[in-house]
Design an enzyme around this catalytic site. Structure first.
Site, PDB file in Angstrom:
ATOM      1  CD1 TRP A  52     -19.676  17.998   9.465  1.00 20.91           C
ATOM      2  CD2 TRP A  52     -19.435  15.914  10.274  1.00 20.91           C
ATOM      3  NE1 TRP A  52     -20.709  17.222   8.956  1.00 20.91           N
ATOM      4  CE2 TRP A  52     -20.592  15.961   9.438  1.00 20.91           C
ATOM      5  CE3 TRP A  52     -19.084  14.737  10.897  1.00 20.91           C
ATOM      6  CZ2 TRP A  52     -21.379  14.822   9.216  1.00 20.91           C
ATOM      7  CZ3 TRP A  52     -19.871  13.607  10.688  1.00 20.91           C
ATOM      8  CH2 TRP A  52     -21.004  13.659   9.850  1.00 20.91           C
TER       9      TRP A  52
ATOM     10  N   GLY B 216     -26.166  16.236   1.982  1.00 16.67           N
ATOM     11  CA  GLY B 216     -27.135  17.252   2.387  1.00 16.67           C
ATOM     12  C   GLY B 216     -26.944  17.772   3.801  1.00 16.67           C
ATOM     13  CG  ASP B 217     -24.229  17.291   7.883  1.00  9.43           C
ATOM     14  OD1 ASP B 217     -24.979  16.811   8.750  1.00  9.43           O
ATOM     15  OD2 ASP B 217     -23.265  18.045   8.139  1.00  9.43           O
ATOM     16  CB  ALA B 218     -27.010  21.888   7.992  1.00  6.01           C
TER      17      ALA B 218
END
Length: 291
Positions: free
Chosen positions: A287, A245-247
């Site tokens: 990331w 769920g990391d934006a």
């Protein structure tokens, strides 16, 4: 002392990343990183820099109250994830075009870990749903409240309080630091878990699977799936851990996959399910797609 990594290591790439963070628990200057820690009540200040040897770092102890080289070397190896065989991840990544550019640009970039379980639990709570700059400021206020530091060459090198010290705080104490009431309650709940052993690093490392460790963590008030995966990725070193769920991860998929909008959970799960034991490092490099 020289510490060698298992596989590629580019300290310069690591340093560039750390230089842009605002973590109060280390200082960067002149391509060197300094950090203070307490080992069994003995304070130590050490400096990490690039080694003349390939795939290695050089560590110099600047102040030592009896901790010794072994504890410092083990800490640095954990902090920079030196024992992970990074070439195995690169072999996996070569089969996925998403990683083609980013692994070339950040070749030798490793997980910057949270060695201290209290540190990662506090960060995983404070960092929820606020911008990073303010999250780092809240962490600094909490750390400086307890006044643990080593002063060296006119600079203070701060040390995070232990769980027992955090339990001396009240919710109102943390509210004065601008930490929300709910997050303050969560921090106290996690500190209690570390203190009683149910959230100790050793206990969490004892689980025989990622899924069981994650289930245990998410059973604690204030630790959702995102926070649990931060803890498992960056402290317990569960290589399967992925904060779905990391934006930032969603934004990275939007870039690598050329999507018009952010992907939904099913889209991401279909891809991430194939990452397996490389999930944590795949997340780390996704990331880096964001810069």
């Amino acid at each position: 002392m020289i510490l060698r990594a298992c596989g590629p290591l580019d300290f310069g790439v690591m340093y560039d990343f750390m230089e842009h963070q605002e973590d109060c628990l280390y200082r960067t200057k002149d391509k060197k990183v300094r950090r203070a820690e307490i080992f069994d009540g003995r304070r130590v200040l050490f400096e990490v820099s690039e080694s003349a040897e390939p795939d290695a770092v050089e560590v110099e102890i600047l102040h030592d109250e009896g901790a010794g080289e072994r504890m410092v070397s083990e800490y640095v190896a954990d902090w920079f994830d030196l024992d992970y065989d990074l070439e195995r991840f690169y072999t996996f990544a070569r089969r996925d075009r998403r990683f083609e550019t980013v692994t070339r640009e950040y070749y030798g970039f490793r997980m910057l870990s949270y060695v201290n379980i209290t540190d990662v639990l506090v960060w995983s709570i404070i960092g929820q749903q606020i911008n990073m700059k303010f999250a780092f400021e809240l962490k600094r206020r909490l750390v400086e409240y307890f006044g643990h530091f080593i002063e060296y060459e006119g600079k203070k090198y701060w040390i995070i309080p232990n769980a027992g010290e955090l339990l001396t705080l009240t919710v109102e104490d943390m509210r004065e630091m601008q930490i929300s009431r709910r997050k303050a309650e969560y921090i106290l709940a996690c500190a209690e878990g570390v203190q009683n052993g149910s959230l100790s690093k050793e206990y969490l490392q004892g689980f025989d699977s990622y899924s069981r460790a994650k289930a245990h963590l998410t059973g604690v008030r204030g630790i959702g799936p995102w926070s649990a995966n931060v803890v498992l990725m960056r402290t317990i070193k569960s290589r399967h851990a992925v904060p779905i769920g990391d934006a930032g991860l969603r934004n990275a998929f939007k870039i690598t996959d050329g999507l018009n909008g952010k992907p939904d959970a099913r889209y991401m799960e279909d891809i991430i399910s194939g990452w397996g034991q490389f999930g944590a490092y795949a997340t780390l490099y996704m990331w880096r797609v964001l810069g």
